[in-house]
Enzyme design. Structure first.
Site, PDB file in Angstrom:
ATOM      1  N   GLY A  66      11.128  19.868  -4.993  1.00  0.00           N
ATOM      2  CA  GLY A  66      10.650  21.232  -5.202  1.00  0.00           C
ATOM      3  C   GLY A  66      10.422  21.595  -6.654  1.00  0.00           C
ATOM      4  O   GLY A  66       9.441  22.260  -6.988  1.00  0.00           O
ATOM      5  N   SER A  67      11.316  21.154  -7.538  1.00  0.00           N
ATOM      6  CA  SER A  67      11.179  21.519  -8.954  1.00  0.00           C
ATOM      7  C   SER A  67       9.914  20.922  -9.558  1.00  0.00           C
ATOM      8  O   SER A  67       9.194  21.588 -10.306  1.00  0.00           O
ATOM      9  CB  SER A  67      12.408  21.069  -9.750  1.00  0.00           C
ATOM     10  N   ASN A 146      16.128  31.847  -2.528  1.00  0.00           N
ATOM     11  CA  ASN A 146      17.160  30.838  -2.311  1.00  0.00           C
ATOM     12  C   ASN A 146      18.572  31.408  -2.383  1.00  0.00           C
ATOM     13  O   ASN A 146      19.509  30.782  -1.888  1.00  0.00           O
ATOM     14  CB  ASN A 146      17.008  29.696  -3.322  1.00  0.00           C
ATOM     15  N   GLN A 174      12.868  26.992   0.513  1.00  0.00           N
ATOM     16  CA  GLN A 174      13.845  27.505   1.472  1.00  0.00           C
ATOM     17  C   GLN A 174      13.190  27.930   2.786  1.00  0.00           C
ATOM     18  O   GLN A 174      13.845  27.951   3.832  1.00  0.00           O
ATOM     19  CB  GLN A 174      14.609  28.686   0.878  1.00  0.00           C
ATOM     20  N   HIS A 196      15.165  17.658   1.095  1.00  0.00           N
ATOM     21  CA  HIS A 196      16.611  17.699   1.282  1.00  0.00           C
ATOM     22  C   HIS A 196      17.143  19.058   1.716  1.00  0.00           C
ATOM     23  O   HIS A 196      18.330  19.199   2.003  1.00  0.00           O
ATOM     24  CB  HIS A 196      17.341  17.199   0.028  1.00  0.00           C
ATOM     25  N   THR A 232       4.184   4.575  -8.299  1.00  0.00           N
ATOM     26  CA  THR A 232       4.253   4.000  -6.956  1.00  0.00           C
ATOM     27  C   THR A 232       4.978   4.952  -6.003  1.00  0.00           C
ATOM     28  O   THR A 232       6.078   5.406  -6.293  1.00  0.00           O
ATOM     29  CB  THR A 232       4.989   2.647  -6.987  1.00  0.00           C
ATOM     30  N   CYS A 320      21.345  25.012  -8.510  1.00  0.00           N
ATOM     31  CA  CYS A 320      20.830  24.491  -9.777  1.00  0.00           C
ATOM     32  C   CYS A 320      21.459  25.177 -10.991  1.00  0.00           C
ATOM     33  O   CYS A 320      21.283  24.738 -12.116  1.00  0.00           O
ATOM     34  CB  CYS A 320      19.309  24.646  -9.829  1.00  0.00           C
TER      35      CYS A 320
END
Length: 386
Positions: A66-67, A146, A174, A196, A232, A320
């Site tokens: 997400g970041s 969040n 979220q 995640h 990759t 975070c």
């Protein structure tokens, strides 16, 4: 009780990933059989993610999470559209991946407007309209917060952006897996998501980029992700992300029904059994598993450590920023004073939580709050004044 921070990988997700570590381990850029097998999995994953979002496969780009997706969306549009303008609109309650990116852009010649929110964490659409100038190139608004779980009026924001020929980005990290999302219906031009948060692996996410959006590449090097993000591709992680998304949207109704039932019971039991508690976030327009409360006369850090000692994982805000002793920027933006914001507690429910855990949490939370308040001179004075 901290599923907003991260979730365990579901067995079906892990099972889908393992063959791509062992048997189908090729580099998707290679032209021989092993590479073609990996490329097939990559193409199929892109198509499946696109279908869930109502997009085309050529509009899905895989990222590290997400970041990165937030950074790429905002910086990519900013630097790719400098000839059109240098103004960005966002809110004061964004994830730091958005806020810190905007602060970086401010140091590099861009102007950013940070919209206020009301006591529930909701933006005012008239404020958004009034903030638009002829230099505005991007609006970025978090889909569901969040910390407090408030869901923004994304459809209305998308219409405003489209009417003014402005790109619209939403951090849906979220929201994904909790809300049906169709990027066409909602007029979303860029959307960030992460695996995640919905029982997929860490280190993988995606960015939806509408095909008409002009933006700079994010990582230079190879020709991967249509020359926009070199490196990759992590096929096992991408397959895991896709499987997690598929499971989430196959079971969305039952998932939400269960979480809303647990959430509402948790809120009611906290409010009924503990005094001087404030529910944070919108009472109705909130994520199904989010509970955020402020417990007056309590320090959040002591509360979290005490909960951990009885086996309860919780948060005082975004994972975070858990290393910070500062009060939540979201709660401060919603008008809470520092001393109350410091005592905030976020409990976020997931698929593996059960009803008996609600009783355990409330029982222990009450004991901890009573013990901590007994050491608070402010609470002691309040009781004396009664």
């Amino acid at each position: 009780m901290d599923n907003a921070a991260t979730t365990p990988v579901k067995k079906e997700v892990l099972d889908s990933m393992i063959p791509y570590f062992k048997e189908f381990y090729g580099n998707p850029s290679s032209i021989y059989k092993k590479g073609r097998e990996a490329k097939k999995a990559l193409d199929e994953s892109r198509e499946k993610v696109a279908k869930i979002l109502g997009a085309s496969s050529r509009e899905i780009y895989f990222t590290s999470g997400g970041s990165e997706s937030d950074n790429w969306a905002i910086k990519g549009v900013a630097f790719g559209n400098k000839d059109k303008g240098n103004h960005i609109i966002t809110t004061k309650i964004e994830h730091h991946a958005v806020l810190h990116t905007c602060e970086y852009l401010e140091r590099n010649g861009f102007d950013v407007t940070y919209l206020d929110v009301d006591e529930y964490g909701m933006i005012n659409l008239e404020d958004l309209k009034n903030a638009i100038t002829d230099k505005t190139i991007l609006i970025s608004v978090i889909y569901a917060n969040n910390e407090v779980g408030t869901i923004q009026p994304i459809s209305e924001i998308g219409k405003i952006a489209k009417q003014n020929n402005i790109y619209f980005h939403t951090d849906a990290v979220q929201a994904i897996g909790n809300i049906e999302i169709d990027v066409e219906d909602l007029n979303i031009d860029l959307l960030s998501l992460s695996a995640h948060k919905l029982y997929g692996p860490k280190g993988v996410g995606a960015l939806y980029i509408r095909k008409s959006v002009k933006l700079h590449p994010y990582i230079h090097g190879g020709a991967q992700e249509r020359n926009r993000r070199a490196g990759t591709e992590s096929i096992p992680n991408i397959v895991g992300l896709t499987k997690a998304l598929e499971i989430a949207y196959e079971n969305l109704e039952s998932h939400n029904e269960k979480l809303i039932l647990l959430r509402d019971k948790l809120i009611k039991n906290i409010m009924d059994n503990i005094s001087h508690v404030k529910l944070n976030g919108h009472p109705e327009k909130r994520l199904p598993g989010n509970v955020n409360v402020s417990l007056k006369f309590i320090e959040g850090e002591a509360l979290l450590l005490s909960l951990d000692m009885v086996g309860i994982a919780a948060s005082s805000g975004s994972a975070c920023t858990s290393g910070s002793l500062d009060p939540s920027h979201v709660l401060l933006a919603m008008g809470l004073p520092h001393e109350i914001a410091h005592g905030s507690l976020r409990l976020s429910l997931g698929d593996f939580n059960e009803e008996d855990e609600i009783d355990y949490v409330v029982e222990n939370l009450k004991k901890i709050v009573d013990r901590l308040r007994a050491m608070s001179p402010l609470y002691d004075k309040l009781e004396e004044d009664k």
